[in-house]
Motif scaffolding. Structure first.
Motif, PDB file in Angstrom:
ATOM      1  N   GLN A 225       8.601  10.130  -5.195  1.00  0.00           N
ATOM      2  CA  GLN A 225       8.125   8.760  -5.291  1.00  0.00           C
ATOM      3  C   GLN A 225       7.908   8.175  -3.905  1.00  0.00           C
ATOM      4  OE1 GLN A 225      10.509   5.804  -7.294  1.00  0.00           O
ATOM      5  NE2 GLN A 225       8.601   4.666  -7.418  1.00  0.00           N
TER       6      GLN A 225
ATOM      7  N   ARG B 184       4.755   9.457  -2.482  1.00  0.00           N
ATOM      8  CA  ARG B 184       3.625   8.830  -3.152  1.00  0.00           C
ATOM      9  C   ARG B 184       3.415   7.407  -2.646  1.00  0.00           C
ATOM     10  NH1 ARG B 184       4.406   8.453  -9.242  1.00  0.00           N
ATOM     11  NH2 ARG B 184       5.374   6.552  -8.543  1.00  0.00           N
TER      12      ARG B 184
ATOM     13  N   SER C 283       7.835  -3.027  -8.105  1.00  0.00           N
ATOM     14  CA  SER C 283       8.625  -3.225  -9.319  1.00  0.00           C
ATOM     15  C   SER C 283       7.994  -4.340 -10.152  1.00  0.00           C
ATOM     16  CB  SER C 283      10.057  -3.593  -8.946  1.00  0.00           C
ATOM     17  OG  SER C 283      10.058  -4.896  -8.404  1.00  0.00           O
TER      18      SER C 283
ATOM     19  N   SER D 185       2.255   1.690 -16.075  1.00  0.00           N
ATOM     20  CA  SER D 185       2.738   2.428 -14.912  1.00  0.00           C
ATOM     21  C   SER D 185       4.214   2.786 -15.042  1.00  0.00           C
ATOM     22  CB  SER D 185       2.390   1.682 -13.629  1.00  0.00           C
ATOM     23  OG  SER D 185       3.483   1.100 -13.038  1.00  0.00           O
TER      24      SER D 185
ATOM     25  N   ARG E 235       5.702   6.500 -14.809  1.00  0.00           N
ATOM     26  CA  ARG E 235       6.788   6.819 -13.900  1.00  0.00           C
ATOM     27  C   ARG E 235       7.938   7.493 -14.655  1.00  0.00           C
ATOM     28  NH1 ARG E 235       7.750   1.584 -10.273  1.00  0.00           N
ATOM     29  NH2 ARG E 235       5.598   1.079 -10.737  1.00  0.00           N
ATOM     30  N   ASN E 236       8.247   6.972 -15.828  1.00  0.00           N
ATOM     31  CA  ASN E 236       9.333   7.569 -16.626  1.00  0.00           C
ATOM     32  C   ASN E 236       8.997   8.993 -17.024  1.00  0.00           C
ATOM     33  OD1 ASN E 236      10.785   5.280 -16.446  1.00  0.00           O
ATOM     34  ND2 ASN E 236      10.273   4.513 -18.493  1.00  0.00           N
TER      35      ASN E 236
ATOM     36  N   GLU F  88       7.030  11.045 -15.464  1.00  0.00           N
ATOM     37  CA  GLU F  88       7.118  11.904 -14.298  1.00  0.00           C
ATOM     38  C   GLU F  88       8.565  12.266 -14.007  1.00  0.00           C
ATOM     39  OE1 GLU F  88       4.713  11.115 -10.473  1.00  0.00           O
ATOM     40  OE2 GLU F  88       6.805  10.980  -9.902  1.00  0.00           O
ATOM     41  N   GLU F  89       9.441  11.262 -14.119  1.00  0.00           N
ATOM     42  CA  GLU F  89      10.857  11.493 -13.871  1.00  0.00           C
ATOM     43  C   GLU F  89      11.416  12.496 -14.895  1.00  0.00           C
ATOM     44  OE1 GLU F  89      12.525  10.814 -11.373  1.00  0.00           O
ATOM     45  OE2 GLU F  89      14.495  11.402 -12.124  1.00  0.00           O
TER      46      GLU F  89
END
Lengths: 459, 132
Positions: free
Chosen positions: A6, A9, A124, A193, A197-198, A200-201
């Motif tokens: 992250q 990125r 955020s 988004s 992100r979740n 990807e995690e």
């Protein structure tokens, strides 16, 4: 500490933002010039050029800040701060630009949406809503100040009809529509988004888990093969006593069976040792490296297989380019890899054939090629030769009991050195195995652990 | 050096027995011990000419510690030690590259287990032959 994906990125995005701004700056200058000098719109060009200059300054500051952060910290917070700074500065610049180019009636007001999207992707949720609130506040302030006549309203004669003030409801309506648009954009973009992100995690975690499971498997195999090897060593030693007649003479039939058992035990030991070596290489964190002479190493490897070539009357020749000498790595494991590749070539080359070793200087790397006039590899099996336990169908006919681990070990060794290994072949005619080795130490990220020790003959 | 006295220190009774038979067939006198303390006792009493030592017995360090102790003892410093290496992965020690480094790893030779009789006998012969 490993670089958080992250983090990388975000840094990339911060630069992306700067790049976009250069385009925007060019756009502002061109549009101002076009409107003022060609279209004849009554636009205040000097303040607009000043806004463009301010944006240039913003970009330079951002670049300097980013440069200071990179490498110094693995933390996301400072990068987010820079992105927040950029977006805030952009919003202020856009508001001033709007003021000098016709106020809230200029359709360019829609550009606020872009900043909301960027904020929602990079920052955020809370920060994104704060940026949206700032945008709404700035627009409201501009609208109210212009409406009340506290600051002048610059008309864009020739582009937008100048009819300000049109009444408070019109102003409020404008602001309200824009405010809801911005908040909705933030809401929608953020939720997408966050979901991405979740996801990807989750993928990252799954990957880590897979790696852990692979390690557990390797540890299991290591324990297992180690225990098997202990028993095998005792069995083979006892059988050696019998086979060598140390415990007294055997009848012809007894000797035959003992010798068969002994041979098979030796093959099993060889297999277990190869498996052990491969597993150890995968698990070990130790890998001693130094500069060593590749020329000497190749010579040692060639010397060690000499008797095998003589047995089959195989011509073994080598040519090493004179500029090739020192490479950085673990001499023992490289010697082991070359020896095993040579033994492999010799094994699958019929009597009176040739095996050739060529070492070439490739600048930053060294290229080693081992070619033979052997049985080759069937075209449809060539992709699998480096797979563990894989043995080509024609190789099985030559020798039934190979381990299928020789090339896997060689590949593991070469890859740990940051090199590449590949194979070319024509079935029934020839095979050429090539690998590269970097001459100099690799950067930390490319290093792989290894430990190197005993030679295992895989013939 | 025929009739030399060889001590085998190894915790695998079957392997020890096979080694003993192999060595005795060449007229060596063989004594055995199954752990390092028993081995040290027998070295003091029997004064062997050569020691065959298993790397790992009770613990990974067992064989190494014994070898180090012996090489620091003026009385036994000259006794050749042949180390049988079962596995190096567990000990984390790179035998091959360190074999020449006497101070660091004080043994005279390494052989990988299991070892074929011909190889073992040739190595023992080499270690026992007077140094030139």
């Amino acid at each position: 500490m490993e670089q958080d994906p992250q983090n990388t990125r975000l840094i990339k995005r911060a630069y992306w933002l700067i790049k976009l701004r250069w385009i925007a700056i060019a756009g502002v200058c061109l549009a101002t010039f076009f409107a003022h000098n060609i279209m004849g719109v009554s636009v205040e060009d000097v303040p607009l050029y000043c806004v463009a200059a301010a944006l240039v300054l913003e970009n330079i500051i951002s670049l300097l800040l980013l440069k200071r952060i990179i490498g110094a910290s693995f933390n996301n917070a400072p990068i987010k701060k820079i992105i927040n700074f950029q977006i805030t500065a952009d919003l202020v610049a856009l508001t001033i630009l709007l003021h000098y180019s016709g106020g809230i009636e200029n359709p360019i007001i829609i550009y606020f949406v872009f900043h909301m999207i960027i904020a929602s992707i990079l920052l955020s949720v809370r920060e994104s809503y704060l940026q949206a609130t700032l945008a709404v506040f700035l627009i409201s302030l501009l609208a109210v100040l212009e409406y009340k006549g506290i600051i002048p309203h610059h008309c864009l004669e020739g582009f937008v009809t100048c009819n300000m003030p049109q009444g408070i409801f019109n102003v409020l309506g404008h602001v309200f529509i824009l405010a809801t648009t911005l908040y909705l954009v933030v809401y929608m973009t953020s939720s997408i988004s966050i979901q991405l992100r979740n996801q990807e995690e989750a993928y990252r975690q799954a990957n880590i888990q897979l790696q852990q499971k692979d390690r557990i498997k390797d540890e299991y195999v290591l324990q297992l093969t180690h225990d098997i090897k202990g028993h095998l060593a005792a069995i083979q030693s006892c059988l050696s006593v019998l086979a060598n007649g140390i415990a007294g003479p055997l009848s012809e039939q007894q000797a035959d069976f003992v010798s068969r058992t002994h041979d098979r035990t030796k093959k099993l030991t060889k297999f277990v040792k190869a498996l052990l070596r491969l597993t150890e290489m995968r698990l070990s964190d130790k890998f001693e490296r130094d500069f060593f002479s590749l020329k000497d190493t190749v010579s040692i490897a060639i010397e060690s297989v000499k008797t095998k070539t003589e047995d089959k009357n195989i011509t073994l020749s080598s040519s090493i380019e004179p500029t090739v000498d020192k490479v950085f790595g673990n001499q023992f494991s490289i010697e082991e890899a070359i020896t095993n590749l040579l033994l492999n070539s010799i094994k699958y080359t019929p009597t009176n054939g040739t095996v050739q070793v060529q070492v070439k200087d490739n600048g930053e790397t060294v290229l080693v090629e081992i070619s033979d006039t052997g049985i080759g590899i069937p075209a449809n099996e060539i992709d699998k030769v480096f797979d563990e336990f894989f043995r080509a169908s024609n190789a099985r006919r030559v020798e039934r009991d190979g381990t299928g681990l020789g090339l896997s070990i060689a590949k593991q060794t070469i890859q740990r050195h940051g090199g590449h290994i590949w194979v070319e072949s024509q079935e029934g005619k020839w095979t050429k195995i090539s690998f590269t080795l970097p001459k100099y130490p690799l950067r930390q990220a490319e290093k792989n652990p290894d430990s190197a020790n005993q030679i295992i003959n895989l013939d | 050096m025929e009739n030399a006295k060889i001590l085998i220190v190894d915790d695998d009774p079957d392997l020890t027995k096979a080694l003993k038979a192999t060595l005795e067939s060449k007229n060596y006198i063989v004594i055995t011990a199954s752990n390092s303390s028993e081995g040290m006792d027998k070295i003091s009493t029997d004064k062997p000419d050569l020691l065959i030592l298993d790397v790992m017995m009770a613990t990974a360090e067992d064989g190494f510690e014994m070898a180090r102790e012996l090489k620091n003892d003026p009385q036994f410093k000259k006794m050749p030690i042949l180390m049988l290496t079962a596995i190096k992965g567990r000990t984390g020690i790179d035998f091959k590259s360190s074999a020449g480094d006497r101070d660091w790893l004080p043994v005279d030779s390494f052989l990988d287990k299991p070892v074929e009789p011909q190889v073992l006998l040739a190595e023992i012969k080499r270690l026992l032959s007077p140094k030139t």
